[in-house]
Design an enzyme around this catalytic site. Structure first.
Site, PDB file in Angstrom:
ATOM      1  N   SER A  49       0.853  -1.192   0.000  1.00  0.00           N
ATOM      2  CA  SER A  49       0.000   0.000   0.000  1.00  0.00           C
ATOM      3  C   SER A  49       0.888   1.241   0.000  1.00  0.00           C
ATOM      4  CB  SER A  49      -0.880  -0.002   1.250  1.00  0.00           C
ATOM      5  OG  SER A  49      -0.064   0.146   2.400  1.00  0.00           O
ATOM      6  N   ASP A  82      -0.796  -1.485  -4.074  1.00  0.00           N
ATOM      7  CA  ASP A  82      -2.190  -1.680  -3.648  1.00  0.00           C
ATOM      8  C   ASP A  82      -2.849  -0.317  -3.416  1.00  0.00           C
ATOM      9  OD1 ASP A  82      -4.417  -3.135  -2.805  1.00  0.00           O
ATOM     10  OD2 ASP A  82      -3.735  -3.255  -0.718  1.00  0.00           O
ATOM     11  N   HIS A  83      -4.016  -0.108  -3.977  1.00  0.00           N
ATOM     12  CA  HIS A  83      -4.781   1.140  -3.782  1.00  0.00           C
ATOM     13  C   HIS A  83      -3.961   2.394  -4.048  1.00  0.00           C
ATOM     14  CE1 HIS A  83      -8.382  -0.812  -2.249  1.00  0.00           C
ATOM     15  NE2 HIS A  83      -7.597  -1.596  -1.532  1.00  0.00           N
ATOM     16  N   ASP A 104      -6.580   3.212  -7.786  1.00  0.00           N
ATOM     17  CA  ASP A 104      -7.881   3.203  -7.118  1.00  0.00           C
ATOM     18  C   ASP A 104      -8.532   4.579  -7.246  1.00  0.00           C
ATOM     19  OD1 ASP A 104     -10.059   3.177  -5.479  1.00  0.00           O
ATOM     20  OD2 ASP A 104      -9.013   2.462  -3.691  1.00  0.00           O
ATOM     21  N   GLU A 134     -10.494  -0.021  -9.974  1.00  0.00           N
ATOM     22  CA  GLU A 134     -11.570  -0.323  -9.013  1.00  0.00           C
ATOM     23  C   GLU A 134     -12.817   0.458  -9.374  1.00  0.00           C
ATOM     24  OE1 GLU A 134     -10.741  -0.331  -4.743  1.00  0.00           O
ATOM     25  OE2 GLU A 134     -12.786   0.352  -4.316  1.00  0.00           O
ATOM     26  N   HIS A 178     -12.810  -3.626   3.945  1.00  0.00           N
ATOM     27  CA  HIS A 178     -11.472  -3.799   4.519  1.00  0.00           C
ATOM     28  C   HIS A 178     -11.534  -3.902   6.042  1.00  0.00           C
ATOM     29  CE1 HIS A 178     -10.334  -1.857   0.607  1.00  0.00           C
ATOM     30  NE2 HIS A 178      -9.489  -2.868   0.638  1.00  0.00           N
ATOM     31  N   SER A 211     -10.518 -11.028   3.885  1.00  0.00           N
ATOM     32  CA  SER A 211      -9.961 -11.830   4.989  1.00  0.00           C
ATOM     33  C   SER A 211     -11.055 -12.623   5.704  1.00  0.00           C
ATOM     34  CB  SER A 211      -9.252 -10.925   6.007  1.00  0.00           C
ATOM     35  OG  SER A 211      -7.908 -10.716   5.623  1.00  0.00           O
ATOM     36  N   ASN A 251      -7.537 -10.420  -2.102  1.00  0.00           N
ATOM     37  CA  ASN A 251      -6.628  -9.660  -1.239  1.00  0.00           C
ATOM     38  C   ASN A 251      -6.790 -10.036   0.230  1.00  0.00           C
ATOM     39  OD1 ASN A 251      -6.357  -8.355  -3.689  1.00  0.00           O
ATOM     40  ND2 ASN A 251      -6.303  -6.321  -2.783  1.00  0.00           N
ATOM     41  N   ASP A 253      -5.037  -8.946   3.996  1.00  0.00           N
ATOM     42  CA  ASP A 253      -4.111  -8.203   4.860  1.00  0.00           C
ATOM     43  C   ASP A 253      -4.455  -8.476   6.326  1.00  0.00           C
ATOM     44  OD1 ASP A 253      -2.369  -6.484   6.057  1.00  0.00           O
ATOM     45  OD2 ASP A 253      -3.148  -4.658   5.173  1.00  0.00           O
TER      46      ASP A 253
HETATM   47  P1  13P Z   1      -8.649  -7.384   4.339  1.00  0.00           P
HETATM   48  O1  13P Z   1      -8.675  -6.207   5.252  1.00  0.00           O
HETATM   49  O2  13P Z   1      -9.925  -8.116   4.329  1.00  0.00           O
HETATM   50  O3  13P Z   1      -7.494  -8.292   4.599  1.00  0.00           O
HETATM   51  O4  13P Z   1      -8.460  -6.818   2.845  1.00  0.00           O
HETATM   52  C1  13P Z   1      -7.203  -6.379   2.406  1.00  0.00           C
HETATM   53  C2  13P Z   1      -7.256  -5.690   1.092  1.00  0.00           C
HETATM   54  O5  13P Z   1      -8.251  -5.670   0.398  1.00  0.00           O
HETATM   55  C3  13P Z   1      -6.027  -5.019   0.659  1.00  0.00           C
HETATM   56  O6  13P Z   1      -6.180  -4.337  -0.538  1.00  0.00           O
HETATM   57  O1  G3H Z   2      -6.575  -2.157   1.613  1.00  0.00           O
HETATM   58  C1  G3H Z   2      -5.895  -1.828   2.547  1.00  0.00           C
HETATM   59  C2  G3H Z   2      -4.818  -2.707   3.038  1.00  0.00           C
HETATM   60  O2  G3H Z   2      -5.268  -3.471   4.124  1.00  0.00           O
HETATM   61  C3  G3H Z   2      -3.590  -1.904   3.346  1.00  0.00           C
HETATM   62  O3  G3H Z   2      -3.750  -1.183   4.527  1.00  0.00           O
HETATM   63  O4  G3H Z   2      -3.133   1.140   3.904  1.00  0.00           O
HETATM   64  O5  G3H Z   2      -3.039   0.336   6.298  1.00  0.00           O
HETATM   65  O6  G3H Z   2      -1.360  -0.458   4.628  1.00  0.00           O
HETATM   66  P1  G3H Z   2      -2.767   0.042   4.861  1.00  0.00           P
HETATM   67 ZN    ZN Z   3      -8.082  -3.445  -0.768  1.00  0.00          ZN
END
Ligand code: 13P
Ligand code: G3H
Ligand code: ZN
Length: 305
Positions: A49, A82-83, A104, A134, A178, A211, A251, A253
């Site tokens: 991220s 990511d994003h 994103d 997205e 998320h 998750s 995904n 995290d």
């Molecule tokens: P989770 O928070 O469900 O693990 O999703 C992570 C995610 O989508 C990261 O882009």
């Molecule tokens: O989509 C979000 C991921 O869980 C990454 O989270 O931006 O706190 O690293 P973060």
């Molecule tokens: Zn995500």
């Protein structure tokens, strides 16, 4: 070896499985993902991220992933932003050798999301890099954006979006969010909507916020002092149905964070006098690997490397 998103998702789309995207922030998480990929003979997507890049530094992340790729030569590795929302970070990632970018633009008005995603797709493709877009919004907590409501993806808009932007993968909103607190009512995804989207679009589809928030990790964390309230993840049968109906990238995290937390808390409870970081970080690495291997088994990508 490094791979692009397209290289790992094309076979996944053909054979109906998903490749796991795992968020990484430090050495132990990177190693646990690669160790799991090796054990399961699976490709892996390492998601960084913008927050991870701020935390670890872009050069550090890239050098650690270079080392992981060299140490695990049989595991195809996608290094994926990511994003991504910042054009500066996107340009930096491409410059430093990321093989895939997520732009994103889901927080933007539709036409603006479409225009900027198209522009970013042209930039990525010119540089041999894949791109994920997205459409719709996934709820929950991210680093810079919190508590967005879920706006479900409209199938016909998604078809137009993919055609015009030429993204290689599309993240859609079908009820996930998320973080660890995903559902207020029933824990259920809109599989009907996914089916319609999948019929209209040949591009691989992505499920964020997927998750599972395993009960055994919650128990282990709680038994060792964590106060997490009432978290709830996506049930595994819902994940399976999503894969059967066209999801090719998933995904994760939060489950990795929970594994890290539960392991470190238990370690200190059991070893109150210990202060060697290699001991507690080593335990956390093993616990994260187990969780990631379980996810890979669920996604069906084992044996595909
Ligand atoms: P989770 O928070 O469900 O693990 O999703 C992570 C995610 O989508 C990261 O882009
Ligand atoms: O989509 C979000 C991921 O869980 C990454 O989270 O931006 O706190 O690293 P973060
Ligand atoms: Zn995500």
């Amino acid at each position: 070896m490094y791979a692009t998103l397209t290289e790992v998702l094309e076979p996944a789309a053909k054979h109906n499985y998903s490749v796991g995207h795992f968020n990484v922030n430090n050495m132990e998480i990177i190693q646990s993902v690669l160790q799991a990929g090796k054990a399961q003979k699976s490709p892996v997507i390492l998601g960084t991220s913008e927050g991870a890049i701020r935390y670890a530094g872009i050069r550090f992340l890239k050098k650690m992933v270079d080392a992981a790729v060299a140490d695990y030569p049989d595991v195809p590795v996608v290094l994926h932003l990511d994003h991504g929302t910042s054009s500066t970070v996107i340009h930096d990632c491409i410059k430093h050798g990321w093989t895939s970018i997520m732009f994103d633009g889901s927080h933007l008005p539709l036409q603006e999301n479409l225009n900027v995603t198209k522009e970013m797709a042209e930039l990525c493709h010119k540089n041999g890099v894949s791109i994920e877009g997205e459409l719709g919004t996934i709820g929950g907590v991210e680093d810079d954006v919190s508590s967005r409501e879920i706006i479900y993806t409209e199938p016909d808009v998604a078809a137009k979006f993919v055609k015009q932007t030429k993204v290689d993968a599309l993240a859609i909103a079908i009820g996930t969010s998320h973080g660890a607190y995903k559902f207020e009512g029933e824990a259920k995804l809109d599989i009907g909507r996914l089916k319609v989207i999948n019929e209209l679009i040949k591009t691989p589809l992505v499920l964020h916020g997927a998750s599972g928030v395993p009960q055994e990790l919650l128990d282990k964390a709680a038994n060792n002092g964590a106060e997490l309230g009432h978290p709830e993840g996506v049930p595994e049968d819902q994940v399976k149905r999503a894969i059967e109906n066209g999801i090719n990238k998933i995904n994760t995290d939060t489950d990795i964070r929970l594994a890290f937390l539960a392991s470190v808390r238990e370690f200190f409870n059991q070893h109150p006098g210990e202060f060697d970081p290699r001991k507690f970080l080593g335990c956390a690495r093993e616990e994260m690997q187990k969780v990631i291997e379980h996810r890979i088994e669920l996604f069906g990508s084992g044996g595909r490397a």
